[in-house]
Each structure stands twice: as C-alpha cells, then as structure tokens.
Scaffold this active site. Structure first.
Site, PDB file in Angstrom:
ATOM      1  N   LYS A 282      43.738  21.911  20.898  1.00 39.73           N
ATOM      2  CA  LYS A 282      42.775  20.790  20.829  1.00 39.73           C
ATOM      3  C   LYS A 282      42.652  20.088  22.187  1.00 39.73           C
ATOM      4  O   LYS A 282      41.553  19.726  22.600  1.00 39.73           O
ATOM      5  CB  LYS A 282      43.201  19.791  19.756  1.00 39.73           C
ATOM      6  CG  LYS A 282      43.060  20.279  18.330  1.00 39.73           C
ATOM      7  CD  LYS A 282      43.252  19.175  17.320  1.00 39.73           C
ATOM      8  CE  LYS A 282      44.564  18.431  17.503  1.00 39.73           C
ATOM      9  NZ  LYS A 282      45.753  19.299  17.385  1.00 39.73           N
ATOM     10  N   THR A 284      43.135  21.391  25.091  1.00 39.77           N
ATOM     11  CA  THR A 284      42.416  22.308  25.975  1.00 39.77           C
ATOM     12  C   THR A 284      40.918  22.258  25.702  1.00 39.77           C
ATOM     13  O   THR A 284      40.104  22.239  26.636  1.00 39.77           O
ATOM     14  CB  THR A 284      42.946  23.746  25.782  1.00 39.77           C
ATOM     15  OG1 THR A 284      44.363  23.718  25.828  1.00 39.77           O
ATOM     16  CG2 THR A 284      42.440  24.679  26.850  1.00 39.77           C
ATOM     17  N   ARG A 306      46.128  11.296  24.611  1.00 39.54           N
ATOM     18  CA  ARG A 306      47.401  10.603  24.420  1.00 39.54           C
ATOM     19  C   ARG A 306      48.369  10.965  25.542  1.00 39.54           C
ATOM     20  O   ARG A 306      48.313  12.068  26.086  1.00 39.54           O
ATOM     21  CB  ARG A 306      48.020  11.006  23.080  1.00 39.54           C
ATOM     22  CG  ARG A 306      47.309  10.443  21.870  1.00 39.54           C
ATOM     23  CD  ARG A 306      47.905  10.977  20.584  1.00 39.54           C
ATOM     24  NE  ARG A 306      47.673  12.405  20.430  1.00 39.54           N
ATOM     25  CZ  ARG A 306      48.318  13.187  19.568  1.00 39.54           C
ATOM     26  NH1 ARG A 306      49.248  12.677  18.788  1.00 39.54           N
ATOM     27  NH2 ARG A 306      48.039  14.470  19.486  1.00 39.54           N
ATOM     28  N   LYS A 317      57.784  22.272  22.474  1.00 40.48           N
ATOM     29  CA  LYS A 317      56.328  22.364  22.557  1.00 40.48           C
ATOM     30  C   LYS A 317      55.824  22.416  23.994  1.00 40.48           C
ATOM     31  O   LYS A 317      54.792  22.995  24.285  1.00 40.48           O
ATOM     32  CB  LYS A 317      55.696  21.174  21.820  1.00 40.48           C
ATOM     33  CG  LYS A 317      54.181  21.236  21.701  1.00 40.48           C
ATOM     34  CD  LYS A 317      53.683  20.073  20.854  1.00 40.48           C
ATOM     35  CE  LYS A 317      52.159  20.103  20.721  1.00 40.48           C
ATOM     36  NZ  LYS A 317      51.484  19.720  21.943  1.00 40.48           N
ATOM     37  N   ALA A 536      51.080  12.240  15.275  1.00 39.76           N
ATOM     38  CA  ALA A 536      50.115  12.231  14.170  1.00 39.76           C
ATOM     39  C   ALA A 536      50.774  12.469  12.816  1.00 39.76           C
ATOM     40  O   ALA A 536      50.191  12.146  11.788  1.00 39.76           O
ATOM     41  CB  ALA A 536      49.044  13.288  14.403  1.00 39.76           C
ATOM     42  N   PHE A 567      47.176  17.099  15.477  1.00 39.03           N
ATOM     43  CA  PHE A 567      47.363  18.079  14.401  1.00 39.03           C
ATOM     44  C   PHE A 567      46.044  18.385  13.681  1.00 39.03           C
ATOM     45  O   PHE A 567      44.977  18.336  14.285  1.00 39.03           O
ATOM     46  CB  PHE A 567      48.459  17.628  13.432  1.00 39.03           C
ATOM     47  CG  PHE A 567      49.813  17.519  14.089  1.00 39.03           C
ATOM     48  CD1 PHE A 567      50.323  18.565  14.854  1.00 39.03           C
ATOM     49  CD2 PHE A 567      50.568  16.367  13.974  1.00 39.03           C
ATOM     50  CE1 PHE A 567      51.562  18.475  15.468  1.00 39.03           C
ATOM     51  CE2 PHE A 567      51.814  16.261  14.590  1.00 39.03           C
ATOM     52  CZ  PHE A 567      52.313  17.324  15.337  1.00 39.03           C
ATOM     53  N   PHE A 655      41.186  33.870  22.178  1.00 35.16           N
ATOM     54  CA  PHE A 655      42.323  34.480  22.876  1.00 35.16           C
ATOM     55  C   PHE A 655      41.939  35.904  23.268  1.00 35.16           C
ATOM     56  O   PHE A 655      41.068  36.517  22.642  1.00 35.16           O
ATOM     57  CB  PHE A 655      43.554  34.509  21.969  1.00 35.16           C
ATOM     58  CG  PHE A 655      44.169  33.154  21.722  1.00 35.16           C
ATOM     59  CD1 PHE A 655      45.548  32.983  21.755  1.00 35.16           C
ATOM     60  CD2 PHE A 655      43.389  32.042  21.443  1.00 35.16           C
ATOM     61  CE1 PHE A 655      46.126  31.745  21.510  1.00 35.16           C
ATOM     62  CE2 PHE A 655      43.948  30.804  21.208  1.00 35.16           C
ATOM     63  CZ  PHE A 655      45.326  30.655  21.238  1.00 35.16           C
ATOM     64  N   TRP A 684      39.789  28.167  28.544  1.00 36.31           N
ATOM     65  CA  TRP A 684      41.160  28.403  29.018  1.00 36.31           C
ATOM     66  C   TRP A 684      41.159  29.364  30.203  1.00 36.31           C
ATOM     67  O   TRP A 684      41.894  29.177  31.174  1.00 36.31           O
ATOM     68  CB  TRP A 684      42.024  28.954  27.878  1.00 36.31           C
ATOM     69  CG  TRP A 684      43.468  29.145  28.261  1.00 36.31           C
ATOM     70  CD1 TRP A 684      44.444  28.215  28.326  1.00 36.31           C
ATOM     71  CD2 TRP A 684      44.081  30.398  28.655  1.00 36.31           C
ATOM     72  NE1 TRP A 684      45.634  28.776  28.736  1.00 36.31           N
ATOM     73  CE2 TRP A 684      45.438  30.123  28.944  1.00 36.31           C
ATOM     74  CE3 TRP A 684      43.614  31.711  28.791  1.00 36.31           C
ATOM     75  CZ2 TRP A 684      46.327  31.108  29.356  1.00 36.31           C
ATOM     76  CZ3 TRP A 684      44.494  32.694  29.197  1.00 36.31           C
ATOM     77  CH2 TRP A 684      45.856  32.393  29.476  1.00 36.31           C
TER      78      TRP A 684
END
Length: 831
Positions: A282, A284, A306, A317, A536, A567, A655, A684
C-alpha cells in the site's frame, strides 16, 4: 545594530525594515543583515542584484535614488557625474542613469581629476557632504546639482554652507515619500506572498535499472533536493518551516490560518485486501501514485504517510518508506528517528505513567494536610494554586482561589485522587519489540514502601498519545485531548484523567514540536508528509489529520492528497471513515484498493505465506483457479468500501512472477464486482511511469458523484456499534462479549463515554478473529474479550480475542542485516 536587525528579521509581525543611521554605520555588514524581503531601503546586495538584473518586481529602488531619478528629466546624451556616491546608492544610481541614456562617471571628492570632471558634467549628483576645500566655482554655470546622501531620510541633516538648502529639502521630502512608496510596495508583496502560490516543482529524473536493486541502493543513488528548495517550490514560506538537516523539515500549523480560504484538493485513501504477512504494497502504491500524478501528469499531489515504528524496522517487517522505485527518500532517515516524534510520545507517555504511580505512593504515605502543603507549597513567602490546580478546583465545585481558605473536607477532596491501582489502564511504552515487557512488576525497591503492582509495556505507537497526535486538529485541541485521557478509576468508580494529575501542560510541552508534520520527498522529488504512526490492528492506523489538512490546502483545488490506511480495508479503511473523517470533517473522493496476485492465491486456498521463508511454487507459477477462488476477498473488500458510498479503484500491484492472464483475470473480476476501474501497476520497477494509468483512473473516479456516509450513528449503544462493524464489515454472524467486556461497556456508558466511535483491535490477517481463516469467513461469532477506552483520542476500543500491544522479535530479526559503515557513516541493510 546587527543583533537588533536580526531580531526584527525573525519577527513575523514586522513586514519591512528601514534604517535611519549615521552615515558611518551604513556598512555592508549592516545593510546585508536585513532580510531582502524586508529591505524597504533597497540597500542589500540581493536587492541591488535584482535591480541590476532588471527584476522590477523583486527589487526596491533606494528612496534617495528614486528621488533623484524623479527630479532628473531628459538625460539622454548628458554627462552625469556621481561624486562621493559609493556603495549600494552609487551602484543603483549608475544602473538607472545608464538605462536613461546618460553617460555616467563616478568620482571621489579627493580625486585629482575632480575639478576637470565637475567642469565637464551636465548633472552632478552628490552622495555625501561636499568638503569645504572644493569651491563651487569648479562647477560650470547651468549645471544641475542634486544631493542623495543618507542624511536626506533623517531629521538630523547638517547642511554645508555652500549647499542649496531648498533643493536638498525638495530631494529629502521626495526621498521620504519614495520610502513610503517602498513600504507600500513591500507590504503589497508580503500580502501577495501570503496568498496561495502555484507550484513550481522541479521533479527528479529516474533511471530504473533491471534487475531492480535493493531499496537502500535505489534511495542512495538518487540525490534529493534540499528541503528548503522543495518547500519553496510548493508554496511554503520561509517562516513556515523548521529545517532538520538537509532533507527533512517540520511545517508550522500557521499555514492553515494563512490558507484558510483556499479550497481543498481531492482526497484519496489507499487501502488494501486482507494481506499476507509480507504486506501487499500500500505504501508503494501511495508513493507510485503521487509520483505518477505530479512527475508524469503534472497534477499537484501530496502523499501523507505514517511514521514507521522502530519495532518492525528492527524486527521482521522492515521499513515502511515504500519500495523499489516508489520510495520516500532518504529511506534511512524516514525509517529511523525522523524528527523525534515517537521519542516525544514515549517521553510524554512515560511521564504520565510515572505521575500515576508517584501520586498513589504519596497519597498512601501522607496525611491530607501534609499532602496539601506539598501540592500547594509556599514559594518566596507566597502560596498560590497553579492554573491547572485552579481548573481542578472548579471541576470539584470549589470556587476559591486562596489556598488558605479551603476547609478540611475541601482540602481532602482536592488533594486525594484515590486511584484504584487495579483499574490503571495507562501503561509505559518503548519503541522496541520486547516481548519480555508484556508483563512486569513495578515498585519492588524498598523506597517504594511496599507499593507493588503488576503492569506492562506497550509498543510506543500503541500509546493513546500517538492516537491523539494523529486525530488532533490544533494545538489547543491536542491540549484538551491530552487532559481528557482517562488513566484509571478512583475508588468510587469515577474516571481519573491526566488533567486531574496536573500533567496536561507538561505533556503539551513535550509534544509541541511533534504536532508539526514532517516534510520529505519521493524518489521523483514530489512532496510527502510523514506524521503520526498508530498501528491499524491495535489503534486506528492512519496518519495525521493535520498533515492531510495542510496538504489539501497546498495542492490547490485541482490537486490530490493521497493517504494510506493500515492493513486491509476491513481494519484501516473502516477506522479512517468512522474515526478519522469524523475528527477531521473531511470527505474522501476515491478509495484505491491494493491487491496482489500473491495474496489472492493465498485467499484461494494456497499454502501459508511466512515472512522470511521462500514462496511455494503455487505463488511463482501461473494458477488461474487459485486466483479466481481468492478474488472473493477482493470482492468483499470492494463491498465494504461501497458501504461508505465512495468510488473504488483497484490497483493490482504486479510482481514479476504474475502472468498476464492472472493480471487480466483479477482486473476483470474487480470491475465486474463494482470497482470503478481496475489497473495493473508497475511503479515498483518503473517509478511513477508505472502508475500513470492508475493516476488517470483515480482522476476520473474523483470526478464521480460521491455519496459518502458513516457506517453507524454515534448515539447507538456501544454494543450495537460493535455489532454493526462485526456483521457488515467482517461478515460475522454475531458478537459475544466476555463478562469483563460487558462490565467495561456498562462502566463507560455510565461515565458518559457511550457516544464515542469504535476502534476494533483485531488481527489483520483475516476478516475474522482467527488469522488462519482466509478468503471470506462466514458464520463465526466474534469474541470481544475486553473493552478499553481512549477518551482523549476519542474512541472506545474493543479487543477481539487476544491482541498483544507489544510485538516480539522473531528468531532472526532484521537487525542481523543492519550495519553502519564506519568510514562513510552510511547505513547498510535497511529494507
């Protein structure tokens, strides 16, 4: 003099600065100390440079020079001699006289050739007082003589005996008028600078490589703009930013007052389907979208993100700056301390925690009189209540201001909070994943006199102060929210607040800089606000209201502000609408729903996805059936978005292992399920260029009719609001409250907190409370184990099942790969 000039430079109430000094003090150091934008005398080097260059709008002509030019006419072909006119005045005169066609010659009073030049001149402009040894007879009859010394602007003029008093008076009066004209022009320029300004953004070029390098290599390969340059490009004033290093700056809230009449831009939320433990990109997508809008479609846009917690950054993460060619840079600055906001929250949170335990100890070990005498001490022979103590007296119904007039009963009522230790809900925090702090014992030292209790640490971003930072709308609003925070109940069952403990002002002081959003930039040089970072799953999971509000003013009416909810849409987006939008009063234009083929295959029955482990072949090979089966989760999240009446665009984060057939299938199903559009994205690997089609779809969707509405009425009972979220959003059959949860609901209702919105604390890995249940679970009963209240933030938060507010470290945390090059001081291994 320079110190006084510097002080006035920084005074926002002073728009212009005129110097009235003795001739000897008009040095370059003094003249250039004045800020160019406040230099009404036009004597600084910057102003002179603009004058010579011909930038009429950006410069002011020195008043004495304006007066001379006003008096002199038809200068073409004439010879003008400047005597004793040096520095800025002499340079300005030369420039303007030459533009009028005059042959200009400059000379000092003591120059050997002065007599000859005086005799040849048609006009003599005198810049300083004539020495007595220069006779008037050296000047040929009929020559025009004008004086333009600094003394013309002063009442303390000392004319030489040979000077023409009437002429000097005329020039002096005119110079004063010209200075007034400069003041008017300077004020007009200041007023104009306060208006909204069109962006003049220079985007940074990207040269994507294949294969795509690591995030930190990409970040380091780009040279970011200096943050003050970026700020100027997007219309921020110099006194509206506080610079932290080269690439970060705090933005002051005064901007909201300056641009209060500026229409807001379009408001876009990026949410997602139920993610895998790896995340679906999200952040990205958010960054890729603004890079596409601004760098490729020339539409003003702002990303609002954030601030990441250092817990996940060093845990499993990793960072949260986006990834690939859609990142915030420098990514190590973004992911580590940033501008210290989380540290400020930690300090404020733990000050309040210390105040609670200290107050209980002091009340347990002192009489009413001793406690009162220490709370209201005699200082320098005087005894008085502090402002916050007076406010507490008024809340207690004691309308007295003299500490000596309280009765024994009033003293006891004022001095004792009578906190029930078993009801304390305020925990200490630290911004590190530390599982061994989930349950601790405090007060074991002998100095604490046997006051021992069990407590815990939460991760810093789970602090209610973080939620307040994210939801506040002004400094005053933040102070009020901090004061309303309920930390425990007293022994009569009434809430005890931070205001009761007398700590509100101190908390606000610790948070005074944290309330300002931090300005950064993307890889393509477009602006980003980083501000607040509530999780979240255990909080409301959105960046700050203030960052969004400031960005909406800056982008202009046709611009876009893109923010992200944590999320899946069932968690972050639901809270964005029902909590954040209620606090801000803002209405979103579009929701961008992020999906990946990988996550859809998981929801379609694919094998478990585990962070740090290689993906199974089902995720790296084409499997249309798994994708089709998993699209049920995407369809459900689209339906959840439609509950709020906002158009939704699906962004498929592509991807390299995704096949064209899988991508086409997802987009087709999304559009059939009610999405306004569904677009594959390659930001990306390609940067903003890879999200241009998404940006175009978002722009079209934002022009659609918007029928935004909240999911529930705040006046409904707490249990009913929880039930609506469980059934309409999660798909539960019903809810089940534990006895403890029901008791807490009853208490909050009795205390008057029943009309607050709901912030569900639930796993993000499933629509249900069971992380292993993928797709779209149905028929389940949602268990509510506990219900807590964040009164300052303004919501009730039920805990679904067992939710930990302190993450732990895995067997192999990220920190194994993080290092610092001791020669270059560069960070290595962040991702």
């Amino acid at each position: 003099i320079v110190n006084e000039i510097m002080r006035l430079n920084e005074d926002p109430n002073v728009q212009g600065l005129a110097l009235d000094l003795p001739e000897s003090l008009y040095s370059s150091k003094v003249l250039n100390a004045v800020k160019p934008e406040k230099d009404v005398d036009g004597l600084s080097d910057v102003n002179l440079g603009c004058l010579v260059r011909g930038d009429a709008y950006d410069c002011l002509v020195p008043p004495a020079v304006s007066a001379v030019m006003e008096l002199l006419e038809d200068l073409g072909g004439k010879t003008v001699l400047l005597v004793g006119a040096g520095g800025a005045v002499g340079a300005a005169l030369q420039c303007l006289l030459q533009r009028e066609g005059a042959a200009t010659v400059s000379c000092r009073w003591k120059a050997p050739q002065l007599r000859t030049k005086l005799h040849q001149a048609d006009v003599v402009v005198v810049g300083s007082r004539k020495p007595d040894d220069v006779p008037v007879s050296w000047i040929k009859p009929g020559t025009t003589i004008v004086s333009c010394s600094h003394d013309l602007l002063s009442e303390k003029r000392n004319y030489g005996q040979q000077n023409n008093h009437a002429a000097e008076n005329a020039v002096g009066s005119l110079a004063i008028a010209m200075r007034m004209q400069n003041m008017v022009k300077n004020t007009e320029r200041w007023i104009q600078s306060q208006q909204y300004r069109k962006w003049d953004l220079r985007c940074l070029k990207l040269q994507p490589l294949s294969p795509v390098p690591s995030d930190i290599e990409i970040s380091r390969a780009q040279s970011p703009k200096a943050v003050d340059v970026l700020a100027k490009e997007i219309g921020l004033l110099t006194d509206e930013i506080e610079i932290y290093g080269q690439t970060k700056a705090k933005v002051r809230l005064s901007l909201l007052e300056r641009l209060k009449d500026q229409p807001d831009g379009k408001y876009v939320l990026v949410a997602g389907i139920t993610p895998t433990p790896l995340g679906e990109g999200k952040s990205t997508v958010t960054i890729g979208l603004v890079q596409a809008l601004t760098a490729h479609l020339n539409i003003n846009s702002f990303a609002c993100l954030r601030q990441p917690s250092q817990g996940p950054t060093f845990g499993v993460k990793g960072g949260a700056a986006g990834g690939g060619y859609a990142q915030v840079i420098p990514m190590e600055e973004f992911n580590l301390h940033l501008t210290g906001d989380i540290h400020a929250i930690t300090a404020a949170n733990n000050l309040l925690a210390a105040a609670i335990d200290a107050r209980i100890l002091h009340e347990n070990t002192q009489s009413d009189k001793a406690l009162y005498n220490r709370l209201v001490p005699v200082v320098n022979g005087m005894r008085g209540f502090s402002a916050i103590q007076l406010a507490r007296l008024r809340r207690l119904g004691i309308n007295k201001t003299d500490p000596g007039t309280l009765t024994e009963e009033e003293i006891s009522k004022f001095a004792r909070l009578d906190i029930d230790p078993s009801t304390i809900t305020w925990q200490r925090v630290v911004d590190t994943n530390d599982r061994f702090l989930r349950k601790i014992t405090v007060g074991q030292a002998k100095t604490e006199k046997g006051f021992v209790r069990q407590a815990q640490f939460d991760i810093a971003v789970a602090s209610e102060i973080m939620a307040i930072l994210a939801l506040t709308t002004s400094l005053q609003d933040m102070k009020e929210r901090l004061g309303r925070m309920v930390v425990a109940n007293d022994k009569k069952g009434e809430p005890v607040t931070a205001e009761d403990l007398g700590v509100t002002g101190a908390l606000a002081v610790l948070m005074k800089d944290a309330i300002k959003p931090t300005l950064m930039q993307t890889l393509e040089g477009t602006p980003v606000f980083v501000h607040a970072g509530p999780f979240a799953n255990i909080a409301h999971g959105n960046s700050s209201v203030l960052a969004d509000k400031i960005a909406l003013k800056l982008v202009g009416e046709k611009g876009f502000v893109v923010t992200e909810a944590g999320f899946g849409a069932d968690i972050g987006m639901e809270k964005f609408f029902n909590i954040k939008c209620r606090a801000s009063g803002l209405v979103p234009s579009v929701v961008v729903l992020v999906a990946t083929v990988r996550a859809l295959k998981m929801h379609g029955g694919g094998p478990n996805v585990t962070a740090g482990a290689p993906l199974k072949k089902e995720y790296t090979e084409e499997n249309l059936q798994l994708v089709a089966d998993g699209c049920c989760n995407l369809q459900k999240q689209i339906q959840i978005t439609q509950l709020f009446g906002v158009p939704v665009v699906v962004a498929l984060n592509v991807f390299k292992t995704d096949s064209p057939a899988e991508v086409d299938l997802v987009c087709e199903i999304a559009k059939q399920s009610g999405a306004f559009d569904a677009v594959p994205c390659n930001h990306w690997s390609a940067g903003g260029k890879g999200a241009v089609k998404l940006a175009q779809a978002v722009e079209k969707a934002a022009s659609q009719k918007n029928s935004f509405k909240y999911l529930y009425n705040l006046e409904l009972p707490i249990v009913e609001k929880i039930r609506i979220i469980a059934q309409k959003v999660y798909g539960a059959q019903d809810i089940e409250l534990s006895p403890a949860a029901q008791s807490q609901v009853d208490r909050y209702t009795r205390q008057g907190f029943g009309s607050l919105p709901i912030c569900m604390a639930k796993t993000h890995l499933s629509l249900s409370h069971q992380p292993e249940r993928k797709g779209v679970p149905t028929g389940f009963i949602l268990p509510i184990s506990e219900v807590r209240a964040s009164i300052g933030a303004g919501f009730i938060y039920p805990l679904v099942g067992t939710m930990s507010t302190m993450p732990g470290l895995p067997t192999r945390p990220c920190f194994y790969d993080i290092d610092l090059d001791s020669v270059t001081e560069q960070v290595k291994g962040l991702f």
